[in-house]
Design a protein around this motif. Structure first.
Motif, PDB file in Angstrom:
ATOM      1  N   PRO A  27      -7.462  -4.354 -31.460  1.00 19.18           N
ATOM      2  CA  PRO A  27      -6.944  -3.877 -32.866  1.00 19.18           C
ATOM      3  C   PRO A  27      -5.852  -4.553 -32.931  1.00 19.18           C
ATOM      4  CG  PRO A  27      -8.016  -2.327 -31.783  1.00 19.18           C
ATOM      5  CD  PRO A  27      -8.482  -3.064 -31.288  1.00 19.18           C
ATOM      6  N   HIS A  28      -4.607  -3.708 -32.006  1.00 17.51           N
ATOM      7  CA  HIS A  28      -3.138  -4.269 -31.899  1.00 17.51           C
ATOM      8  C   HIS A  28      -2.995  -5.510 -31.961  1.00 17.51           C
ATOM      9  CE1 HIS A  28      -4.127  -4.767 -27.295  1.00 17.51           C
ATOM     10  NE2 HIS A  28      -3.281  -5.174 -27.282  1.00 17.51           N
ATOM     11  N   PRO A  70      -5.824  -5.410 -42.613  1.00 17.28           N
ATOM     12  CA  PRO A  70      -6.707  -4.194 -42.523  1.00 17.28           C
ATOM     13  C   PRO A  70      -8.170  -3.794 -41.896  1.00 17.28           C
ATOM     14  CG  PRO A  70      -5.290  -3.681 -44.570  1.00 17.28           C
ATOM     15  CD  PRO A  70      -5.544  -5.658 -43.868  1.00 17.28           C
ATOM     16  N   ARG A  71      -9.164  -4.436 -42.851  1.00 24.74           N
ATOM     17  CA  ARG A  71     -10.234  -4.331 -42.213  1.00 24.74           C
ATOM     18  C   ARG A  71     -10.797  -5.015 -41.260  1.00 24.74           C
ATOM     19  NH1 ARG A  71     -11.803  -8.192 -46.737  1.00 24.74           N
ATOM     20  NH2 ARG A  71     -13.902  -8.363 -45.614  1.00 24.74           N
ATOM     21  N   TYR A  73      -8.989  -4.565 -38.778  1.00 27.78           N
ATOM     22  CA  TYR A  73      -7.760  -3.994 -37.846  1.00 27.78           C
ATOM     23  C   TYR A  73      -8.876  -2.641 -37.520  1.00 27.78           C
ATOM     24  CZ  TYR A  73      -4.325  -0.596 -36.539  1.00 27.78           C
ATOM     25  OH  TYR A  73      -4.079   0.209 -35.525  1.00 27.78           O
ATOM     26  N   ASP A  74      -9.106  -2.523 -38.844  1.00 26.56           N
ATOM     27  CA  ASP A  74     -10.449  -1.367 -38.509  1.00 26.56           C
ATOM     28  C   ASP A  74     -11.725  -1.163 -37.769  1.00 26.56           C
ATOM     29  OD1 ASP A  74      -8.525   0.761 -39.840  1.00 26.56           O
ATOM     30  OD2 ASP A  74      -9.647   0.458 -41.844  1.00 26.56           O
ATOM     31  N   ASN A  75     -12.653  -1.963 -38.437  1.00 26.90           N
ATOM     32  CA  ASN A  75     -13.634  -2.935 -37.686  1.00 26.90           C
ATOM     33  C   ASN A  75     -13.607  -4.118 -36.986  1.00 26.90           C
ATOM     34  OD1 ASN A  75     -16.358  -3.144 -37.083  1.00 26.90           O
ATOM     35  ND2 ASN A  75     -17.318  -3.244 -39.488  1.00 26.90           N
ATOM     36  N   ASP A  78     -16.370  -6.792 -38.201  1.00 28.48           N
ATOM     37  CA  ASP A  78     -16.318  -7.578 -39.725  1.00 28.48           C
ATOM     38  C   ASP A  78     -15.789  -8.178 -39.699  1.00 28.48           C
ATOM     39  OD1 ASP A  78     -15.747  -7.545 -42.704  1.00 28.48           O
ATOM     40  OD2 ASP A  78     -14.674  -6.047 -42.489  1.00 28.48           O
ATOM     41  N   ARG A 168       0.933   0.904 -41.665  1.00 25.10           N
ATOM     42  CA  ARG A 168      -0.726   0.850 -41.460  1.00 25.10           C
ATOM     43  C   ARG A 168      -1.543   0.355 -40.873  1.00 25.10           C
ATOM     44  NH1 ARG A 168      -6.067   0.722 -41.327  1.00 25.10           N
ATOM     45  NH2 ARG A 168      -7.332   0.073 -43.306  1.00 25.10           N
ATOM     46  N   LEU A 169      -0.715  -0.678 -39.821  1.00 24.51           N
ATOM     47  CA  LEU A 169      -1.576  -2.184 -38.608  1.00 24.51           C
ATOM     48  C   LEU A 169      -0.480  -1.641 -37.279  1.00 24.51           C
ATOM     49  CD1 LEU A 169      -1.223  -4.913 -40.150  1.00 24.51           C
ATOM     50  CD2 LEU A 169      -3.168  -3.755 -40.365  1.00 24.51           C
TER      51      LEU A 169
END
Length: 223
Positions: A27-28, A70-71, A73-75, A78, A168-169
């Protein structure tokens, strides 16, 4: 030193952008490289000169990133978000033939001197350079706000959106948090002024201007 080496014959004849190859990106790193792609599009759109095709590509790249990053990053699995990010990254690289700017001019020597991650460095620097360029990018910011569906389009709205997007990120706010020493401001600023990206900045920045932006980014002075 970080140098840009470029020649048309170095460009690949074919690029295969397979989102499945990016599923395992942490994610990072997803966040840092994704904001880097946004900065490519943003600086290209704000660069002076006439290139409506690059401007259009840059705008669509920013629209894709605002939704997809953001999507992703979260998953990280995806696939649609990953595919949009690969497209947007390619669009940023296409658009910045128009030029980059002060974010990249600073990020290149910072990366060379302090061995920082390039995308993360750009992500941290973006709002500090935006503020320095404010008088020249008001119109660009209004256009980008309308594209992103933000109320009250203008510099302040986009500036606040960028800060919220970074938060957010999980992007930190200062260069000091990634090991950058504020005491090397003059060295960094001199190298930034000599970087090819300096020529694409919407206003002319002096060595002293770069030193001040660097100092602000090290201590978190955004007010």
């Amino acid at each position: 030193e970080k140098k840009i080496i470029f020649h048309p014959k170095m460009l690949p004849a074919i690029v295969i952008s397979d989102p499945e190859l990016t599923v395992g990106l942490p994610p990072h790193v997803t966040a840092a490289t994704g904001v880097d792609a946004f900065v490519h599009c943003f600086e290209a759109h704000c660069a002076p000169g006439y290139h409506p095709m690059a401007d259009g590509v840059a705008l669509e790249g920013m629209r894709l990133i605002a939704d997809a990053l953001p999507r992703a990053y979260d998953n990280g699995k995806d696939i649609e978000a990953r595919a949009d990010m690969l497209s947007a990254a390619s669009m940023g690289a296409t658009a910045f033939q128009k030029g980059l700017g002060g974010v990249h001019a600073l990020a290149h020597p910072i990366g060379a001197i302090f061995d920082t991650h390039h995308g993360l460095t750009n992500a941290i620097l973006l709002p500090y350079v935006m503020r320095a360029n404010r008088r020249a990018i008001e119109g660009n910011c209004e256009t980008i706000c309308r594209l992103l569906g933000l109320a009250a389009p203008g510099f302040d709205t986009l500036f606040e959106w960028v800060l919220s997007f970074r938060t957010r990120l999980g992007i930190v706010n200062t260069l000091a948090e990634i090991g950058v020493d504020v005491n090397r401001a003059d060295e960094v600023a001199t190298k930034a002024k000599g970087d090819p990206s300096d020529g694409g900045n919407p206003i002319e920045l002096s060595v002293a201007d770069y030193a001040e932006i660097f100092r602000q980014a090290c201590v978190g002075e955004l007010g």
